[in-house]
Scaffold this motif. Structure first.
Motif, PDB file in Angstrom:
ATOM      1  N   TYR A  61      55.640  82.671  38.401  1.00 33.89           N
ATOM      2  CA  TYR A  61      56.908  83.110  37.826  1.00 33.89           C
ATOM      3  C   TYR A  61      56.792  83.823  36.480  1.00 33.89           C
ATOM      4  N   SER A  62      55.622  83.912  35.915  1.00 37.29           N
ATOM      5  CA  SER A  62      55.487  84.617  34.635  1.00 37.29           C
ATOM      6  C   SER A  62      55.450  86.129  34.881  1.00 37.29           C
ATOM      7  N   VAL A  63      55.965  86.856  33.904  1.00 44.09           N
ATOM      8  CA  VAL A  63      55.984  88.316  33.990  1.00 44.09           C
ATOM      9  C   VAL A  63      55.463  88.895  32.682  1.00 44.09           C
ATOM     10  N   ASN A  64      54.986  90.103  32.749  1.00 49.20           N
ATOM     11  CA  ASN A  64      54.405  90.748  31.586  1.00 49.20           C
ATOM     12  C   ASN A  64      55.480  91.520  30.804  1.00 49.20           C
ATOM     13  N   VAL A  65      56.467  90.781  30.301  1.00 46.51           N
ATOM     14  CA  VAL A  65      57.544  91.380  29.524  1.00 46.51           C
ATOM     15  C   VAL A  65      57.757  90.519  28.282  1.00 46.51           C
ATOM     16  N   PRO A  66      57.723  91.119  27.094  1.00 51.81           N
ATOM     17  CA  PRO A  66      57.998  90.322  25.883  1.00 51.81           C
ATOM     18  C   PRO A  66      59.406  89.750  25.928  1.00 51.81           C
ATOM     19  N   TYR A  67      59.543  88.555  25.378  1.00 49.96           N
ATOM     20  CA  TYR A  67      60.825  87.866  25.406  1.00 49.96           C
ATOM     21  C   TYR A  67      61.160  87.370  23.997  1.00 49.96           C
ATOM     22  N   ALA A  68      62.347  87.622  23.557  1.00 53.76           N
ATOM     23  CA  ALA A  68      62.901  87.121  22.293  1.00 53.76           C
ATOM     24  C   ALA A  68      61.962  87.413  21.117  1.00 53.76           C
ATOM     25  N   ASP A  69      61.337  86.388  20.563  1.00 53.28           N
ATOM     26  CA  ASP A  69      60.519  86.542  19.360  1.00 53.28           C
ATOM     27  C   ASP A  69      59.202  87.272  19.605  1.00 53.28           C
ATOM     28  N   ASP A  70      58.805  87.444  20.850  1.00 58.18           N
ATOM     29  CA  ASP A  70      57.570  88.176  21.145  1.00 58.18           C
ATOM     30  C   ASP A  70      57.641  89.607  20.634  1.00 58.18           C
ATOM     31  N   TRP A  71      58.844  90.154  20.574  1.00 59.02           N
ATOM     32  CA  TRP A  71      58.992  91.527  20.091  1.00 59.02           C
ATOM     33  C   TRP A  71      58.593  91.645  18.621  1.00 59.02           C
ATOM     34  N   ASN A  72      58.716  90.570  17.862  1.00 58.05           N
ATOM     35  CA  ASN A  72      58.329  90.599  16.449  1.00 58.05           C
ATOM     36  C   ASN A  72      56.812  90.688  16.264  1.00 58.05           C
ATOM     37  N   MET A  73      56.055  90.318  17.273  1.00 57.68           N
ATOM     38  CA  MET A  73      54.591  90.335  17.174  1.00 57.68           C
ATOM     39  C   MET A  73      53.995  91.682  17.564  1.00 57.68           C
ATOM     40  N   ILE A  74      54.744  92.507  18.236  1.00 56.35           N
ATOM     41  CA  ILE A  74      54.212  93.785  18.712  1.00 56.35           C
ATOM     42  C   ILE A  74      53.745  94.681  17.564  1.00 56.35           C
ATOM     43  N   PRO A  75      54.479  94.828  16.454  1.00 56.73           N
ATOM     44  CA  PRO A  75      53.967  95.662  15.354  1.00 56.73           C
ATOM     45  C   PRO A  75      52.647  95.146  14.775  1.00 56.73           C
ATOM     46  N   ILE A  76      52.463  93.840  14.734  1.00 52.98           N
ATOM     47  CA  ILE A  76      51.211  93.274  14.211  1.00 52.98           C
ATOM     48  C   ILE A  76      50.062  93.592  15.158  1.00 52.98           C
ATOM     49  N   VAL A  77      50.298  93.468  16.468  1.00 56.40           N
ATOM     50  CA  VAL A  77      49.252  93.765  17.454  1.00 56.40           C
ATOM     51  C   VAL A  77      48.923  95.256  17.453  1.00 56.40           C
ATOM     52  N   VAL A  78      49.936  96.093  17.340  1.00 62.04           N
ATOM     53  CA  VAL A  78      49.704  97.542  17.292  1.00 62.04           C
ATOM     54  C   VAL A  78      48.889  97.895  16.058  1.00 62.04           C
ATOM     55  N   ALA A  79      49.211  97.276  14.922  1.00 63.27           N
ATOM     56  CA  ALA A  79      48.441  97.530  13.694  1.00 63.27           C
ATOM     57  C   ALA A  79      46.986  97.105  13.886  1.00 63.27           C
ATOM     58  N   ALA A  80      46.755  95.982  14.561  1.00 62.65           N
ATOM     59  CA  ALA A  80      45.382  95.529  14.806  1.00 62.65           C
ATOM     60  C   ALA A  80      44.651  96.479  15.749  1.00 62.65           C
ATOM     61  N   LEU A  81      45.338  96.964  16.780  1.00 69.15           N
ATOM     62  CA  LEU A  81      44.709  97.882  17.724  1.00 69.15           C
ATOM     63  C   LEU A  81      44.288  99.191  17.059  1.00 69.15           C
ATOM     64  N   HIS A  82      45.047  99.629  16.066  1.00 71.00           N
ATOM     65  CA  HIS A  82      44.748 100.891  15.383  1.00 71.00           C
ATOM     66  C   HIS A  82      43.968 100.698  14.089  1.00 71.00           C
ATOM     67  N   GLY A  83      43.555  99.457  13.814  1.00 65.08           N
ATOM     68  CA  GLY A  83      42.718  99.187  12.642  1.00 65.08           C
ATOM     69  C   GLY A  83      43.473  99.158  11.332  1.00 65.08           C
ATOM     70  N   HIS A  84      44.759  98.896  11.342  1.00 68.95           N
ATOM     71  CA  HIS A  84      45.563  98.884  10.124  1.00 68.95           C
ATOM     72  C   HIS A  84      46.157  97.515   9.823  1.00 68.95           C
ATOM     73  N   LEU A  85      45.592  96.466  10.363  1.00 65.51           N
ATOM     74  CA  LEU A  85      46.118  95.122  10.148  1.00 65.51           C
ATOM     75  C   LEU A  85      45.753  94.641   8.744  1.00 65.51           C
ATOM     76  N   THR A  86      46.742  94.143   8.042  1.00 63.82           N
ATOM     77  CA  THR A  86      46.504  93.636   6.683  1.00 63.82           C
ATOM     78  C   THR A  86      46.740  92.134   6.657  1.00 63.82           C
ATOM     79  N   LEU A  87      46.198  91.500   5.643  1.00 62.32           N
ATOM     80  CA  LEU A  87      46.387  90.070   5.469  1.00 62.32           C
ATOM     81  C   LEU A  87      47.855  89.746   5.196  1.00 62.32           C
ATOM     82  N   SER A  88      48.538  90.625   4.499  1.00 64.03           N
ATOM     83  CA  SER A  88      49.958  90.365   4.222  1.00 64.03           C
ATOM     84  C   SER A  88      50.789  90.396   5.503  1.00 64.03           C
ATOM     85  N   ALA A  89      50.400  91.205   6.481  1.00 62.87           N
ATOM     86  CA  ALA A  89      51.121  91.226   7.760  1.00 62.87           C
ATOM     87  C   ALA A  89      50.927  89.907   8.509  1.00 62.87           C
ATOM     88  N   LEU A  90      49.736  89.337   8.395  1.00 54.57           N
ATOM     89  CA  LEU A  90      49.475  88.046   9.036  1.00 54.57           C
ATOM     90  C   LEU A  90      50.161  86.904   8.297  1.00 54.57           C
TER      91      LEU A  90
END
Length: 170
Positions: A61-90
């Motif tokens: 029953y699980s699906v690959n769709v962000p739900y509720a608060d998961d959307w708040n984590m997407i910018p952090i993951v995108v920053a990590a994927l592009h090498g721009h993750l900072t300690l302040s973001a974490l």
């Protein structure tokens, strides 16, 4: 004396009696080992079947769709994927805490499989099962003896009940 004759190595009665004692002891030992093995298998089934059903439920029953608060984590993951993750973001505050470890885990999932929510839910199910095993070990320590089928299956049914299904899938 009769007792001396029984103990005497020349007497066939003593060796027959000791052979019978040894075979009875061996037979009891074999029965005990079989009983212990059967008991362990039953307890493993009592703990494993509900856990397996829980994982199958989450997988189905699980699906690959962000739900509720998961959307708040997407910018952090995108920053990590592009090498721009900072300690302040974490370290930024979220409600009443700073979930650094949770963010690091999600960044790890983002780097491994581009934040596939289904794999995050299955990982969560694995952590849930590990916590169940820990509870069983603590329960065994508290009781002070081997666990039996009925308490383990009762605890497993309560632990893995789908009364709180949103936590399994979101």
């Amino acid at each position: 004396r009769l007792s001396d004759a029984l103990r005497s190595p020349d007497s066939g009665l003593a060796s027959d009696a000791s052979d019978d004692d040894r075979s009875e002891t061996r037979e009891r030992s074999d029965r005990s080992r079989r009983s212990t093995l059967r008991h362990r298998i039953l307890v493993a089934i009592a703990a494993g079947v509900p856990a397996l059903l829980y994982v199958l439920y989450v997988f189905h029953y699980s699906v690959n769709v962000p739900y509720a608060d998961d959307w708040n984590m997407i910018p952090i993951v995108v920053a990590a994927l592009h090498g721009h993750l900072t300690l302040s973001a974490l370290w930024t505050q979220y409600v009443a805490g700073r979930p650094v470890v949770a963010r690091l885990v999600l960044v790890g999932f983002g780097l491994l499989d581009h934040l596939n929510e289904k794999s995050v839910m299955l990982f969560s199910a694995g952590i849930f099962i590990a916590s169940f095993v820990l509870v069983l070990l603590l329960f065994r320590s508290y009781v002070g003896r081997r666990l039996t089928f009925v308490p383990v299956v009762s605890l497993a049914i309560v632990w893995f009940s789908l009364a709180d299904f949103p936590n399994a899938l979101f």
